[in-house]
Design a protein around this motif. Sequence first.
Motif, short mmCIF file in Angstrom:
data_model
loop_
_atom_site.label_atom_id
_atom_site.label_comp_id
_atom_site.label_asym_id
_atom_site.label_seq_id
_atom_site.Cartn_x
_atom_site.Cartn_y
_atom_site.Cartn_z
N GLY A 12 0.84 -1.23 0.04
CA GLY A 12 0.02 -0.14 -0.01
C GLY A 12 0.95 1.35 -0.04
N GLN A 13 0.25 2.25 0.83
CA GLN A 13 1.08 3.62 0.77
C GLN A 13 2.34 3.69 1.37
OE1 GLN A 13 -2.17 6.08 1.77
NE2 GLN A 13 -2.44 5.41 3.71
N GLY A 14 2.48 2.85 2.45
CA GLY A 14 3.55 2.92 3.59
C GLY A 14 3.21 3.99 4.56
N ILE A 15 4.30 3.73 5.63
CA ILE A 15 4.31 4.74 6.66
C ILE A 15 5.51 5.58 6.53
CG2 ILE A 15 4.22 4.74 9.10
CD1 ILE A 15 2.99 1.96 9.00
N ASP A 16 5.08 7.11 6.88
CA ASP A 16 6.19 7.93 6.69
C ASP A 16 7.33 7.67 7.89
OD1 ASP A 16 7.79 10.08 6.67
OD2 ASP A 16 6.30 11.46 6.21
N THR A 17 8.52 7.77 7.74
CA THR A 17 9.53 7.61 8.66
C THR A 17 9.08 8.24 9.92
OG1 THR A 17 11.31 7.44 6.90
CG2 THR A 17 12.01 7.58 9.10
N LYS A 18 8.75 9.53 10.10
CA LYS A 18 8.57 10.27 11.22
C LYS A 18 7.54 9.66 12.17
CE LYS A 18 5.46 13.63 9.18
NZ LYS A 18 5.32 14.98 8.45
N TYR A 19 6.67 8.92 11.53
CA TYR A 19 5.53 8.08 12.30
C TYR A 19 5.79 6.88 12.77
CZ TYR A 19 3.00 12.00 10.40
OH TYR A 19 2.47 13.24 10.00
N GLN A 20 6.87 6.06 12.21
CA GLN A 20 7.07 4.82 12.61
C GLN A 20 7.66 4.36 14.06
OE1 GLN A 20 10.05 3.13 9.67
NE2 GLN A 20 8.82 4.01 8.05
N GLU A 21 8.25 5.34 14.79
CA GLU A 21 8.59 5.32 16.09
C GLU A 21 7.29 5.45 17.09
OE1 GLU A 21 11.67 7.87 17.30
OE2 GLU A 21 13.36 7.13 16.17
N LYS A 22 6.23 5.92 16.68
CA LYS A 22 5.16 6.12 17.26
C LYS A 22 4.02 5.23 16.93
CE LYS A 22 5.98 10.99 17.65
NZ LYS A 22 5.38 12.41 17.40
N ILE A 23 4.11 4.35 16.11
CA ILE A 23 3.04 3.48 15.67
C ILE A 23 2.56 2.38 16.50
CG2 ILE A 23 4.52 1.66 14.48
CD1 ILE A 23 1.79 3.28 12.73
N PHE A 24 3.49 2.26 17.58
CA PHE A 24 3.09 1.16 18.48
C PHE A 24 2.57 1.89 19.76
CE2 PHE A 24 5.88 -1.31 15.91
CZ PHE A 24 5.26 -2.50 15.57
N ASP A 25 2.51 3.18 19.64
CA ASP A 25 1.90 3.89 20.93
C ASP A 25 0.60 3.62 21.14
OD1 ASP A 25 4.56 4.63 21.33
OD2 ASP A 25 4.43 6.72 20.76
N ARG A 26 0.05 3.93 22.43
CA ARG A 26 -1.47 3.77 22.41
C ARG A 26 -2.21 5.23 21.97
NH1 ARG A 26 -0.73 1.88 28.71
NH2 ARG A 26 0.62 0.14 28.29
N TYR A 27 -3.44 4.81 21.27
CA TYR A 27 -4.28 5.76 20.60
C TYR A 27 -3.63 6.61 19.54
CZ TYR A 27 -6.16 4.87 25.39
OH TYR A 27 -6.63 4.26 26.41
N PHE A 28 -2.61 5.98 19.09
CA PHE A 28 -1.79 7.02 18.04
C PHE A 28 -2.34 6.52 16.69
CE2 PHE A 28 1.46 7.30 14.70
CZ PHE A 28 1.59 8.67 14.67
N GLN A 29 -2.74 7.31 15.70
CA GLN A 29 -3.25 7.21 14.54
C GLN A 29 -2.44 7.87 13.44
OE1 GLN A 29 -7.50 7.80 14.53
NE2 GLN A 29 -7.93 5.51 15.23
N ILE A 30 -2.26 7.68 12.41
CA ILE A 30 -1.37 8.26 11.49
C ILE A 30 -2.31 9.61 10.87
CG2 ILE A 30 -0.29 8.32 9.23
CD1 ILE A 30 0.66 5.39 9.82
#
Length: 576
Positions: free
Chosen positions: A513-531
């Motif tokens: 798919g579209q992939g995930i921006d590098t700046k969001y990859q460290e937060k992707i496993f944080d609670r309630y975080f949505q890109i």
Amino acid sequence: MKIRAKLTLWVGFLFLLIMILVAVAVFYTNQISNDTQNILTDNYKTLEYSRQMLLTLDDISVSDSAIDVFESLLNKQQQNITEIGELELTTKLIKDFEKLKSSRYDSLLTLTMRKDLSNLMHLNMQAIERKSELAKESTTTATIMISVIGAFCFILAFTLLINLPSNIANPIKELTNSVKEIAAKNYSQRVHFEQHNEFGELAHSFNIMAEKLEQYNNSSLAKLMNEKRRIETLINNMHDPVIGLDESLRIIFINNEALNITGLKMDDVVGKPMQEIAVSNDLIRLLIQDLMNPVASIKQHKQTLKIFADNKESFFEKEIIPIYIVPAAESNTKHIGDVIILQNVTPFKELDSAKTNFIATVSHELKTPISSILMSLELLENDKIGEVNTEQRQLIQSVKEDSQRLLQIIGELLDLTQVETGKIQLHLQNTSPQVIIKYAVDAVKVQADQKNISLEIHCPDSIHSIQADPEKTAWVLTNLLSNAIRYSFENSKVVLSVEDLHPKICFSIQDFGQGIDTKYQEKIFDRYFQIPGSNSVGSGLGLAISKEFIEAQGGHISLQSEIGKGSTFSVFLNRA
């Protein structure tokens, strides 16, 4: 003159006088003893021989044995001649005795011999008196000499007793007072000793030191030291524990809060390697784990620690801040140490615990009515209850979807509260990866068909079993597959592959798919975080819960993604 030379000279002179005093005393004592011995040996024996011969002379005329006794005494006297004139008297006495032996009854000869013996005794008496006078003179001379030399020794010793302590103690006292003045920051203090000895050199060195201290105190370096002490005071008054380390992990500073929670003392830790202290202190060993195994890409590392301090359980968030500087005349940065800060997050932890309990309570309370709503919707769809028109059926379907989404969110919230309270109930067992994959694929098959997305499974039949909780692991794979389908383009594919990476088994879910921006990859496993901009309808808890479930089983989860090329989530679990 040097103090050492003075002491050597005076003490040496006193020692010499004492030796002379001893020598004079011994000399005159021996002389007096010899004079006395000479009187006893030379004159007293002659007097004794003469007295016995006088007594024997009266018996010669009547006894033959008296002649033998007299002759024996006369022979002894002949061997003990010591005085002038004693030889002539003894010789005359011998001649008269020879005559007496032939004519025993010659009274005139006997009278002559008595006179000779009296003269002999008188001669020795005069010698005794003369020798006694000489001994008396020797005694007087010895007394005078010993008294004079003893007086010199006394005067010298008394002079040393009076002058020596003051000559040594007074400069030391003055120097001590000056040192106290310097300690009181009176750097203008000077010591003035006129003597050209060790104290004079010491005073000169002290004055140089005081002058340099005065210059130092007036220099900018003193101001820097004051600023350093001000910063140390500021750090020491911080409410959070702070520990400063140099590049070799040697402790530079540590504030009172850090000493309190570690149970250490300032003098026992400052200046010492942290590894040495960690041998006997569990908390210090925990604090330096990340420093002993540094990760170059991570500049700051935070970790929550539970520490028992002040008779209660507290929570601290550990943060390691590396310190870099650019040395003078250089362009490259240099690592000079690290600062460990433990932020007390106990109040926040208590609020978080209260929040978790609230969410758990509310979720449990909401789950029952929502389940009832879903059951009622199913009854409404049943034609036995009554027929519904198309518009009513659409409304029922819409309410049903919303209720199912709410039920899913409530389920995730319940799982989250289970994770946060540490009450994850795991049923670890040897499980076949194929069984878990089949369950996950079956759960998302309808969702994939709706977007015409093909699911490719690459799992060798010989793959080793895993040690895991089947239900929770299947839930994680289902969540990852669902996300991969949700963010994939229509008519694309999602690849699920399993690989044996001893001692781990790796499950990889790859989408295009579209992939995930590098700046969001460290937060992707944080609670309630949505890109941002993802238009997600979830709660932002799925990945956080997945991470907790996998780590609770001794594994870990990772992400690799690139914009425009898709994402790959990898789950690593232990082999059975």
